[in-house]
Design an enzyme around this catalytic site. Structure first.
Site, mmCIF file in Angstrom:
data_model
loop_
_atom_site.group_PDB
_atom_site.id
_atom_site.type_symbol
_atom_site.label_atom_id
_atom_site.label_comp_id
_atom_site.label_asym_id
_atom_site.label_seq_id
_atom_site.Cartn_x
_atom_site.Cartn_y
_atom_site.Cartn_z
ATOM 1 N N ASP A 4 0.860 -1.171 0.000
ATOM 2 C CA ASP A 4 0.000 0.000 0.000
ATOM 3 C C ASP A 4 0.903 1.229 0.000
ATOM 4 O OD1 ASP A 4 -2.233 1.593 0.066
ATOM 5 O OD2 ASP A 4 -2.326 1.623 2.253
ATOM 6 N N ASP A 39 -7.732 -7.478 1.126
ATOM 7 C CA ASP A 39 -6.805 -7.579 2.242
ATOM 8 C C ASP A 39 -7.545 -7.056 3.439
ATOM 9 O OD1 ASP A 39 -6.471 -4.616 1.434
ATOM 10 O OD2 ASP A 39 -5.518 -4.778 3.394
ATOM 11 N N CYS A 89 -11.889 -28.538 10.670
ATOM 12 C CA CYS A 89 -10.834 -27.704 10.090
ATOM 13 C C CYS A 89 -9.518 -28.484 10.040
ATOM 14 C CB CYS A 89 -10.666 -26.440 10.925
ATOM 15 S SG CYS A 89 -9.347 -25.365 10.325
ATOM 16 N N CYS A 116 -6.442 -27.033 9.775
ATOM 17 C CA CYS A 116 -5.276 -26.210 10.114
ATOM 18 C C CYS A 116 -4.493 -26.826 11.277
ATOM 19 C CB CYS A 116 -5.692 -24.769 10.416
ATOM 20 S SG CYS A 116 -6.292 -24.487 12.090
ATOM 21 N N CYS A 142 -6.263 -26.481 14.709
ATOM 22 C CA CYS A 142 -7.416 -27.358 14.960
ATOM 23 C C CYS A 142 -7.033 -28.838 15.017
ATOM 24 C CB CYS A 142 -8.490 -27.120 13.898
ATOM 25 S SG CYS A 142 -9.321 -25.536 14.124
ATOM 26 N N HIS A 194 -5.283 -20.180 12.591
ATOM 27 C CA HIS A 194 -6.634 -20.649 12.262
ATOM 28 C C HIS A 194 -7.409 -19.645 11.416
ATOM 29 C CE1 HIS A 194 -10.551 -22.446 12.328
ATOM 30 N NE2 HIS A 194 -10.991 -21.217 12.535
#
Length: 347
Positions: A60, A234, A272, A274, A277, A303
């Site tokens: 940015d 984003d 999940c 991830c 998890c 997560h």
RNA sequence: GGUGGGGUUCCCGAGUGGUCAAAGGGAACAGACUGUAAAUCUGUCGGCGGACGCCUUCGGAGGUUCAAAUCCUCCCCCCACCA
């Protein structure tokens, strides 16, 4: 795109980002300019090398800081004079310098300098701001030479005034940018205005170039605006909120620091995949967050980012299979609430 | 055994006759967060009732007073130093 303002997605290592299949992350010109300073980044051989992230980066321009640091800057025709929030020193940001800075940083996608105007703002204010932003876009484009390696996006502004948005988009399209950002949204305006704006721009912006909605948003926002043709997002929410014990799941928002998870030894989301998890319980994560432990922030961030990336992955698949509307309509009401399994059980 | 200092709402701690359900901090609880000045910020935090209010509370039991966390008496317990 996970946000990594100062050269790090807070609490994440590059390897952890790769594990959750992050393809691109954000950096911020203003913050990196102040610290560590562009000399250091140049010496390191660019931001990718400096932070050891060999995948795409988007930076940015500092346009958001024109709003978020509004008490510490002055807008003039030539650009914006910031007073550093770190040490009070003055720094002049012009549209040309901002491009030069981003050339040094070396991100793959860079942004024109713009003013992200606040909400509410009068039509007169937005008109004046927009003229400046368009002028800055032109000046930035004229400055940018490294077009082969860095795609410079123009930023559509215009507040909640659709004719000004149209005006902004058309003038930017005449300048022919490789991609278009939609800025100045999610700054406090009603959701309907945000939706009307992307729906409207969907009819104007070219279909063969990426559209990036800056700073948005919640999972619901993202699904909504994908429906309006937005390609890139984003947002700090998955990372910032995670660090504070509020995470996003496919069953809605979960305030993991809540007392109701004190002795809940299930994973955040049993389905999940991830790292968090697959290995840790809600009770443990709640404990870590309460203890203000670094690991707690890491696990919740893993997560939430994993969920966001999985969500947009599913959205992409649904689009490819031509069932996006059904997909989004099914998911949005679920994502829009706070997880409350007790309540569900009673019903 | 002697001398001195203390016991305050979950914890620490201020308060020495009315403006005290009691400062401040912590913990706890509930939230907010959208191109990150964010490991930040906000609210609640004795009970009941919209508010005004009523009830219970400042180690225990009595007492003085129109009025007590604050003054008096006795008792219980803690800490420091001395023996």
């Amino acid at each position: 795109m996970p946000v990594g303002t100062v050269g790090t997605v807070k609490a994440m290592s590059p390897r952890e980002l790769e594990d959750i299949h992050a393809q691109i992350i954000l950096g911020n010109t203003y913050h990196l300019y102040l610290r560590p300073g562009l000399e250091v980044i140049a010496e390191a051989g660019g931001l990718h090398n400096f932070i050891n992230w060999q995948h795409p980066i988007l930076t940015d321009s500092g346009g958001f800081q024109v709003m978020s640091l509004s008490g510490l800057r002055k807008i003039i025709k030539d650009g914006v004079r910031f007073q550093s929030h770190i040490d009070g020193s003055y720094h002049m940001f012009t549209p040309e310098k901002v491009i030069e800075h981003q050339n040094i940083i070396g991100a793959d996608i860079i942004m024109s300098f713009d003013e992200c105007p606040p909400y509410p703002a009068t039509r007169e204010y937005i008109e004046r701001s927009l003229r400046l932003t368009l002028d800055w876009a032109r000046r930035g484009k004229d400055t940018h030479k490294n077009t082969e390696k860095q795609a410079l996006f123009g930023i559509v502004q215009g507040g909640v005034f659709l004719d000004l948005r149209e005006n902004s988009a058309i003038q930017l399209m005449e300048m022919d940018f490789p991609g278009y950002s939609i800025g100045g949204l999610a700054v406090g305006e009603p959701k309907e205005d945000m939706i009307k704006t992307t729906a409207f721009l969907n009819t104007i912006l070219p279909k063969n170039k990426p559209r990036y909605m800056m700073g948005v948003g919640t999972p619901v926002d993202i699904l909504t605006h994908i429906g309006n043709g937005v390609d890139m997002f984003d947002c700090v929410m998955p990372t910032r909120n995670a660090r504070k014990g509020s995470i996003f799941t496919r069953n809605g928002k979960m305030i993991i620091k809540s007392a109701r998870y004190k002795s809940d030894f299930r994973p955040i989301d049993p389905e999940c995949t991830c790292y968090t998890c697959r290995n840790f319980s809600r009770a443990y994560i709640r404990h870590l967050i309460h203890m203000n432990e670094i690991l707690g922030m890491r696990l919740t961030t893993i997560h939430s980012l994993h969920f966001y990336l999985e969500l947009v992955g599913m959205a992409r698949q649904a689009i490819l299979e031509d069932r996006y509307e059904q997909f989004a309509n099914h998911l949005i009401p679920i994502l829009d609430c706070i997880v409350d399994e007790n309540k569900i059980r009673i019903e």
